[in-house]
Scaffold this active site. Structure first.
Site, short mmCIF file in Angstrom:
data_model
loop_
_atom_site.label_atom_id
_atom_site.label_comp_id
_atom_site.label_asym_id
_atom_site.label_seq_id
_atom_site.Cartn_x
_atom_site.Cartn_y
_atom_site.Cartn_z
N ILE A 227 0.85 -1.20 0.00
CA ILE A 227 0.00 0.00 0.00
C ILE A 227 0.88 1.25 0.00
CG2 ILE A 227 -1.85 1.26 1.19
CD1 ILE A 227 -2.78 -1.36 2.41
N GLY A 228 1.95 1.22 0.80
CA GLY A 228 2.84 2.39 0.89
C GLY A 228 3.37 2.81 -0.48
N ASP B 281 10.38 3.01 6.14
CA ASP B 281 10.19 1.59 6.47
C ASP B 281 11.37 1.14 7.31
OD1 ASP B 281 8.19 -0.70 5.01
OD2 ASP B 281 9.94 -1.49 6.09
N ASN C 176 -4.32 -2.75 9.89
CA ASN C 176 -5.38 -3.53 10.54
C ASN C 176 -4.93 -4.14 11.85
OD1 ASN C 176 -7.77 -3.45 9.02
ND2 ASN C 176 -6.88 -4.77 7.45
N HIS D 3 -14.28 -1.83 10.85
CA HIS D 3 -13.76 -2.44 9.62
C HIS D 3 -13.48 -3.92 9.87
CE1 HIS D 3 -11.80 -2.68 5.79
NE2 HIS D 3 -10.60 -2.92 6.30
O1 TXD Z 1 -8.81 -0.63 4.23
C1 TXD Z 1 -7.89 -0.88 4.98
N1 TXD Z 1 -7.73 -0.18 6.09
C2 TXD Z 1 -6.96 -1.96 4.65
C3 TXD Z 1 -5.88 -2.23 5.55
C4 TXD Z 1 -7.09 -2.71 3.46
C5 TXD Z 1 -6.14 -3.64 3.12
C6 TXD Z 1 -4.99 -3.93 3.96
N2 TXD Z 1 -4.96 -3.22 5.17
C7 TXD Z 1 -3.83 -3.35 6.11
O2 TXD Z 1 -2.79 -2.45 5.76
C8 TXD Z 1 -3.13 -4.69 6.14
O3 TXD Z 1 -3.89 -5.62 6.86
C9 TXD Z 1 -1.83 -4.32 6.82
O4 TXD Z 1 -2.01 -4.26 8.22
C10 TXD Z 1 -1.54 -2.91 6.29
C11 TXD Z 1 -0.44 -2.84 5.26
O5 TXD Z 1 -0.73 -3.63 4.16
P1 TXD Z 1 0.34 -3.85 2.98
O6 TXD Z 1 -0.31 -4.72 1.96
O7 TXD Z 1 0.94 -2.57 2.56
O8 TXD Z 1 1.45 -4.73 3.76
P2 TXD Z 1 2.98 -4.96 3.40
O9 TXD Z 1 3.18 -4.96 1.93
O10 TXD Z 1 3.43 -6.15 4.16
O11 TXD Z 1 3.69 -3.66 3.97
C12 TXD Z 1 3.80 -3.41 5.33
C13 TXD Z 1 5.13 -2.73 5.54
C14 TXD Z 1 6.34 -3.62 5.22
O12 TXD Z 1 7.15 -3.02 4.23
C15 TXD Z 1 7.07 -3.73 6.56
O13 TXD Z 1 8.50 -3.73 6.41
C16 TXD Z 1 6.61 -2.47 7.24
O14 TXD Z 1 5.23 -2.37 6.93
N3 TXD Z 1 6.81 -2.49 8.70
C17 TXD Z 1 7.12 -1.39 9.39
N4 TXD Z 1 7.29 -0.11 8.99
C18 TXD Z 1 7.62 0.77 9.94
N5 TXD Z 1 7.79 0.45 11.24
C19 TXD Z 1 7.61 -0.81 11.68
N6 TXD Z 1 7.77 -1.11 12.97
C20 TXD Z 1 7.27 -1.79 10.73
N7 TXD Z 1 7.04 -3.13 10.81
C21 TXD Z 1 6.76 -3.55 9.55
#
Ligand code: TXD
Length: 330
Positions: free
Chosen positions: A14-15, A34, A121, A176
């Site tokens: 998403i980021g 990240d 989430n 949600h």
């Molecule tokens: O509508 C909504 N709100 C949502 C939410 C719809 C779909 C998905 N949704 C949730 O968003 C999903 O359940 C996840 O909890 C988040 C992020 O989903 P995404 O698909 O972007 O997950 P990724 O690709 O795994 O990316 C998460 C990133 C990854 O690069 C990790 O290295 C990073 O989070 N990460 C961190 N960043 C900063 N600080 C910390 N501590 C950290 N830990 C992991």
């Protein structure tokens, strides 16, 4: 005039899309943070190298340091794990609340004046946690879920009726999770009630129209899981990113848009002191108003049930984060 600064915490699926949308719409300069070294730097370098063809003039920076988010106008958080097939959003509570605590402390220290939009989430619990840890006013800490859930509902209606989704209006309120509340009664196509059109489509057969609507409601509730199952690894990313950008844009451009937002309720809809999805006016002050309307008995019961599911998660937080028990219970 100075450009807005948007920081994105979490540089995963998403980021990355968030960064691209911010750049393409020239919403402001973007910092992608990240904990994985190289990941945000690589994504932002890649994105910066397409600025000429996409015609944008914004600064893009990838980082592993919170100092780079200083001066942010908006912070959008996607840090955390996505679910795997078979998991519910609530199963992410243990792991993601620890991540959210860290992230919120970083935001509090380095971007104390920012608006915060949470996407991670389980959404309602993560927004609650972030607001408690940062101590920011609740109109500045909100969550994205309803914009996406409502868009999904609108899409299913548009596909069923064979009309442009741009002319469909329907909202989904509540938490949600699987208990979210699609509001069927006000679903309309440019003002014409959807139920009425369904009844006509099925030759006056009320039962069939209801059956079709029930299936769309059910699909809306399970829509996130449908994508998770198809992807096999990871969850929806285009749609949550676009939805959060609509919210960020409403704030940055003071649009006063009425969007379903995960916001702190202070008595509205009969709920006190819980974050849950309701229609809000979003503008330069963040949540500028919550739009209340009368739910019927059935809708209120579904809404209360959804709030109950959110409360259950909030009640678990002090056990997961005992060092925050005082703040969480306060
Ligand atoms: O509508 C909504 N709100 C949502 C939410 C719809 C779909 C998905 N949704 C949730 O968003 C999903 O359940 C996840 O909890 C988040 C992020 O989903 P995404 O698909 O972007 O997950 P990724 O690709 O795994 O990316 C998460 C990133 C990854 O690069 C990790 O290295 C990073 O989070 N990460 C961190 N960043 C900063 N600080 C910390 N501590 C950290 N830990 C992991």
């Amino acid at each position: 005039m100075k450009r807005a600064k948007i920081s994105l915490i979490g540089g995963g699926q998403i980021g990355g899309v968030l960064a691209q949308l911010c750049a393409q719409r020239e919403l402001g300069d973007v910092v992608l943070f990240d904990i994985v070294e190289g990941l945000p730097q690589g994504k932002m370098l890649d994105l910066a190298e397409v600025a000429r063809i996409d015609q944008f003039d914004v600064d893009l920076k990838g980082t592993n340091s919170y100092t780079d988010i200083a001066g942010s106008d908006i912070v959008i958080v996607t840090a955390g794990l996505p679910r795997k097939p078979g998991m519910s959003r609530d199963d992410l509570l243990g792991i993601n609340s620890k991540i959210m605590k860290q992230v919120s402390e970083g935001i509090k220290e380095y971007a104390p004046d920012a608006f915060v939009i949470i996407i991670s989430n389980p959404l309602d619990a993560m927004v609650t946690l972030c607001q408690k840890v940062t101590g920011f006013p609740s109109e500045r800490v909100i969550g994205q879920a309803g914009v996406l859930d409502s868009n999904r509902f609108c899409s299913f209606i548009a596909w069923e009726l064979g009309v442009s989704v741009r002319d469909v209006n329907a909202m989904v309120l509540g938490g949600h999770g699987d208990t979210m509340v699609p509001i069927v009664r006000y679903a309309n196509v440019n003002g014409v009630p959807v139920m009425e059109q369904l009844v006509r489509k099925y030759g006056g057969d009320q039962a069939k129209a209801q059956e079709v609507m029930d299936a769309m409601v059910e699909r809306t509730k399970m829509a996130g899981g449908e994508v998770v199952k198809l992807l096999g690894n990871g969850s929806a990313f285009y749609s949550p990113a676009s939805s959060a950008i609509a919210m960020a844009e409403a704030i940055l451009r003071d649009q006063k848009r009425v969007l379903p937002v995960c916001a702190l309720l202070k008595g509205e809809f009969g709920v006190d002191n819980y974050y849950v999805g309701v229609p809000c006016v979003l503008g330069s002050k963040g949540v500028e108003a919550i739009i209340e309307f009368d739910l019927n008995k059935e809708e209120q019961a579904m809404f209360d049930n959804s709030v109950k599911a959110v409360k259950k998660l909030i009640d678990e937080l002090p056990t997961i984060l005992p060092d925050l028990a005082a703040i969480l219970n306060g």
